[in-house]
Design an enzyme around this catalytic site. Structure first.
Site, PDB file in Angstrom:
ATOM      1  N   ASN A  30     -73.119 -17.505 -68.154  1.00  0.00           N
ATOM      2  CA  ASN A  30     -74.017 -18.293 -67.301  1.00  0.00           C
ATOM      3  C   ASN A  30     -74.518 -17.546 -66.071  1.00  0.00           C
ATOM      4  OD1 ASN A  30     -73.901 -20.728 -68.896  1.00  0.00           O
ATOM      5  ND2 ASN A  30     -71.789 -20.933 -68.176  1.00  0.00           N
TER       6      ASN A  30
ATOM      7  N   ARG B 271     -62.769 -24.895 -54.417  1.00  0.00           N
ATOM      8  CA  ARG B 271     -63.511 -25.743 -55.357  1.00  0.00           C
ATOM      9  C   ARG B 271     -62.524 -26.575 -56.189  1.00  0.00           C
ATOM     10  NH1 ARG B 271     -67.934 -22.444 -58.391  1.00  0.00           N
ATOM     11  NH2 ARG B 271     -68.556 -24.586 -58.926  1.00  0.00           N
TER      12      ARG B 271
ATOM     13  N   HIS C 222     -66.320 -13.103 -57.219  1.00  0.00           N
ATOM     14  CA  HIS C 222     -66.975 -14.387 -57.459  1.00  0.00           C
ATOM     15  C   HIS C 222     -67.940 -14.657 -56.325  1.00  0.00           C
ATOM     16  CE1 HIS C 222     -64.111 -15.342 -60.623  1.00  0.00           C
ATOM     17  NE2 HIS C 222     -63.197 -14.841 -59.820  1.00  0.00           N
TER      18      HIS C 222
HETATM   19  C1  DQA Z   1     -67.956 -17.947 -60.601  1.00  0.00           C
HETATM   20  C2  DQA Z   1     -66.920 -19.067 -60.384  1.00  0.00           C
HETATM   21  C3  DQA Z   1     -66.489 -19.667 -61.707  1.00  0.00           C
HETATM   22  O1  DQA Z   1     -65.561 -20.712 -61.487  1.00  0.00           O
HETATM   23  C4  DQA Z   1     -67.675 -20.232 -62.453  1.00  0.00           C
HETATM   24  O2  DQA Z   1     -67.279 -20.714 -63.708  1.00  0.00           O
HETATM   25  C5  DQA Z   1     -68.792 -19.253 -62.578  1.00  0.00           C
HETATM   26  C6  DQA Z   1     -69.127 -18.421 -61.420  1.00  0.00           C
HETATM   27  C7  DQA Z   1     -68.513 -17.429 -59.251  1.00  0.00           C
HETATM   28  O3  DQA Z   1     -69.066 -16.322 -59.252  1.00  0.00           O
HETATM   29  O4  DQA Z   1     -68.422 -18.107 -58.225  1.00  0.00           O
HETATM   30  O5  DQA Z   1     -69.469 -19.188 -63.589  1.00  0.00           O
HETATM   31  O6  DQA Z   1     -67.314 -16.865 -61.242  1.00  0.00           O
END
Ligand code: DQA
Length: 153
Positions: free
Chosen positions: A11, A107, A100
């Site tokens: 994603n 979160r 991240h």
């Molecule tokens: C992420 C944090 C993850 O929990 C989430 O599923 C993502 C993005 C971040 O870059 O903040 O896809 O890795």
């Protein structure tokens, strides 16, 4: 010259469009371009790879063995689920920094656990696209102090 493999998980190809209030407005292309600019300044080479597939990410980590000096990875949601990614990093033994965009620790509880953190040098989170820049700097500094021969003269 040091070679760093940058890996983006599922994603993250949607950055810029995806939940910008959490992940910011920068696109993945923009992040990769900024990493290339920093790499040039640092005197290192960076290859960027993104996939939504866990197996393709494992293949990329395995392929880094032998050819790359370190890994900078945002495993996306696989952070919280993937023993396969963790095992791949442990198998290749390459110094790895986990990054991240968001601060996963403030979160939802399911994001608080990272399967990769125990096999990473360290984790940087919560600074948006800047997390990648900080991660690259930390990884390069680590690699240079671990191998003084690779420092630029
Ligand atoms: C992420 C944090 C993850 O929990 C989430 O599923 C993502 C993005 C971040 O870059 O903040 O896809 O890795």
């Amino acid at each position: 010259m040091l070679h760093i493999q940058v890996i983006h998980g599922p994603n993250l190809n949607l950055l810029g469009l995806r939940e910008p209030e959490i992940y910011g407005s920068q696109t993945l292309e923009g992040i990769n371009q900024a990493l290339q600019n920093s790499a040039q300044q640092l005197g290192v080479a960076v290859d960027c790879f993104q996939s939504n597939s866990e197996g393709a990410l494992v293949d990329c980590i395995q392929a880094a063995w032998g050819g790359k000096d370190g890994i900078l990875i945002n495993p996306g949601a696989y952070t919280h689920t993937s023993i396969a990614l963790r095992d791949a990093i442990a198998a290749v033994g390459l110094p790895t920094v986990e990054v991240h965009l968001s601060n996963i620790h403030r979160r939802e509880p399911f994001r608080h656990q990272s399967y990769l953190a125990p096999v990473a040098l360290g984790q940087i989170c919560g600074f948006g696209a800047q997390s990648y820049q900080l991660g690259l700097q930390a990884l390069v500094q680590y690699l240079r102090s671990a191998d003084p021969a690779s420092s630029p003269r």
